[in-house]
Motif scaffolding. Sequence first.
Motif, mmCIF file in Angstrom:
data_model
loop_
_atom_site.group_PDB
_atom_site.id
_atom_site.type_symbol
_atom_site.label_atom_id
_atom_site.label_comp_id
_atom_site.label_asym_id
_atom_site.label_seq_id
_atom_site.Cartn_x
_atom_site.Cartn_y
_atom_site.Cartn_z
ATOM 1 N N ALA A 1 -46.869 54.728 39.582
ATOM 2 C CA ALA A 1 -45.539 55.119 40.048
ATOM 3 C C ALA A 1 -45.650 56.579 40.462
ATOM 4 N N ARG A 2 -45.688 56.792 41.763
ATOM 5 C CA ARG A 2 -45.886 58.134 42.312
ATOM 6 C C ARG A 2 -44.540 58.847 42.414
ATOM 7 N N HIS A 3 -44.541 60.133 42.036
ATOM 8 C CA HIS A 3 -43.350 60.974 42.092
ATOM 9 C C HIS A 3 -43.719 62.284 42.807
ATOM 10 N N PRO A 4 -43.512 62.352 44.128
ATOM 11 C CA PRO A 4 -43.816 63.600 44.843
ATOM 12 C C PRO A 4 -43.011 64.775 44.268
ATOM 13 N N ILE A 5 -43.675 65.911 44.134
ATOM 14 C CA ILE A 5 -43.026 67.137 43.666
ATOM 15 C C ILE A 5 -42.542 67.901 44.889
ATOM 16 N N LEU A 6 -41.259 68.192 44.909
ATOM 17 C CA LEU A 6 -40.663 68.910 46.031
ATOM 18 C C LEU A 6 -40.579 70.404 45.777
ATOM 19 N N ILE B 1 -41.359 73.607 42.456
ATOM 20 C CA ILE B 1 -41.735 74.010 41.106
ATOM 21 C C ILE B 1 -41.042 75.333 40.837
ATOM 22 N N ARG B 2 -40.211 75.357 39.809
ATOM 23 C CA ARG B 2 -39.463 76.564 39.427
ATOM 24 C C ARG B 2 -39.795 76.888 37.979
ATOM 25 N N ASP B 3 -40.761 77.761 37.774
ATOM 26 C CA ASP B 3 -41.234 78.085 36.428
ATOM 27 C C ASP B 3 -41.640 76.803 35.703
ATOM 28 N N ASN B 4 -40.898 76.387 34.686
ATOM 29 C CA ASN B 4 -41.271 75.181 33.945
ATOM 30 C C ASN B 4 -40.383 73.984 34.320
ATOM 31 N N ILE B 5 -39.764 74.037 35.493
ATOM 32 C CA ILE B 5 -38.921 72.940 35.984
ATOM 33 C C ILE B 5 -39.563 72.353 37.239
ATOM 34 N N LEU B 6 -39.773 71.029 37.219
ATOM 35 C CA LEU B 6 -40.260 70.332 38.407
ATOM 36 C C LEU B 6 -39.095 69.614 39.063
ATOM 37 N N VAL B 7 -39.008 69.726 40.376
ATOM 38 C CA VAL B 7 -38.047 68.947 41.149
ATOM 39 C C VAL B 7 -38.865 67.874 41.852
ATOM 40 N N LEU B 8 -38.599 66.607 41.495
ATOM 41 C CA LEU B 8 -39.384 65.508 42.044
ATOM 42 C C LEU B 8 -38.484 64.326 42.355
ATOM 43 N N LYS B 9 -39.084 63.297 42.917
ATOM 44 C CA LYS B 9 -38.339 62.084 43.258
ATOM 45 C C LYS B 9 -39.272 60.892 43.144
ATOM 46 N N ASP B 10 -38.712 59.708 43.110
ATOM 47 C CA ASP B 10 -39.526 58.497 43.189
ATOM 48 C C ASP B 10 -40.051 58.376 44.622
ATOM 49 N N GLU B 11 -41.299 57.976 44.757
ATOM 50 C CA GLU B 11 -41.875 57.821 46.092
ATOM 51 C C GLU B 11 -41.033 56.837 46.905
ATOM 52 N N GLY B 12 -40.753 57.205 48.146
ATOM 53 C CA GLY B 12 -39.973 56.356 49.035
ATOM 54 C C GLY B 12 -38.488 56.669 49.020
ATOM 55 N N GLU B 13 -38.024 57.411 48.027
ATOM 56 C CA GLU B 13 -36.610 57.785 47.961
ATOM 57 C C GLU B 13 -36.337 58.973 48.877
ATOM 58 N N PRO B 14 -35.110 59.086 49.394
ATOM 59 C CA PRO B 14 -34.771 60.262 50.198
ATOM 60 C C PRO B 14 -34.818 61.534 49.349
ATOM 61 N N GLU C 1 -34.810 64.544 40.939
ATOM 62 C CA GLU C 1 -34.597 64.727 39.514
ATOM 63 C C GLU C 1 -35.245 66.050 39.126
ATOM 64 N N GLN C 2 -34.715 66.668 38.094
ATOM 65 C CA GLN C 2 -35.331 67.869 37.544
ATOM 66 C C GLN C 2 -35.867 67.538 36.156
ATOM 67 N N TRP C 3 -37.140 67.867 35.953
ATOM 68 C CA TRP C 3 -37.802 67.639 34.668
ATOM 69 C C TRP C 3 -38.294 68.983 34.132
ATOM 70 N N GLU C 4 -38.001 69.248 32.882
ATOM 71 C CA GLU C 4 -38.474 70.459 32.214
ATOM 72 C C GLU C 4 -39.784 70.152 31.508
ATOM 73 N N ILE C 5 -40.720 71.090 31.606
ATOM 74 C CA ILE C 5 -42.038 70.931 30.993
ATOM 75 C C ILE C 5 -42.215 71.994 29.912
#
Length: 118
Positions: free
Chosen positions: A54-59, A61-74, A79-83
């Motif tokens: 399940a690929r999630h392209p990263i649009l 990177i803000r410090d420890n926050i990734l902004v990504l989406k499901d592949e194929g989605e506009p 979604e924002q994920w904290e690391i």
Amino acid sequence: MPPSSPQESPPRWAGYWRVLRYNGTRPKPPTYYDASLTSWDVLTETSPSTLSVARHPILDIRDNILVLKDEGEPDENTEQWEIDLENERLRVTALTGPHEGATGLAERIDENPRESFA
């Protein structure tokens, strides 16, 4: 944003991870993360010799926050994920989107999980 030059080192969260817990439970079947500057792939063992990806392209990177989406989605369906990273343990938390509130706990592994299933 991803590093702007090849001389910059990748973030410590980049690499391969074995998921220990997802939302508090051990994932069945075995699950892995393949985290790079361009995507966060979730690899799930679907048979003894096959992984689904399940690929999630990263649009962004803000410090420890990734902004990504499901592949194929506009791009607007991000979604924002904290690391959080402590030693060789990774904790990810969905801050927004359909997975909001979800958490994952993983440990770093040296080997690319894809190679074990090739």
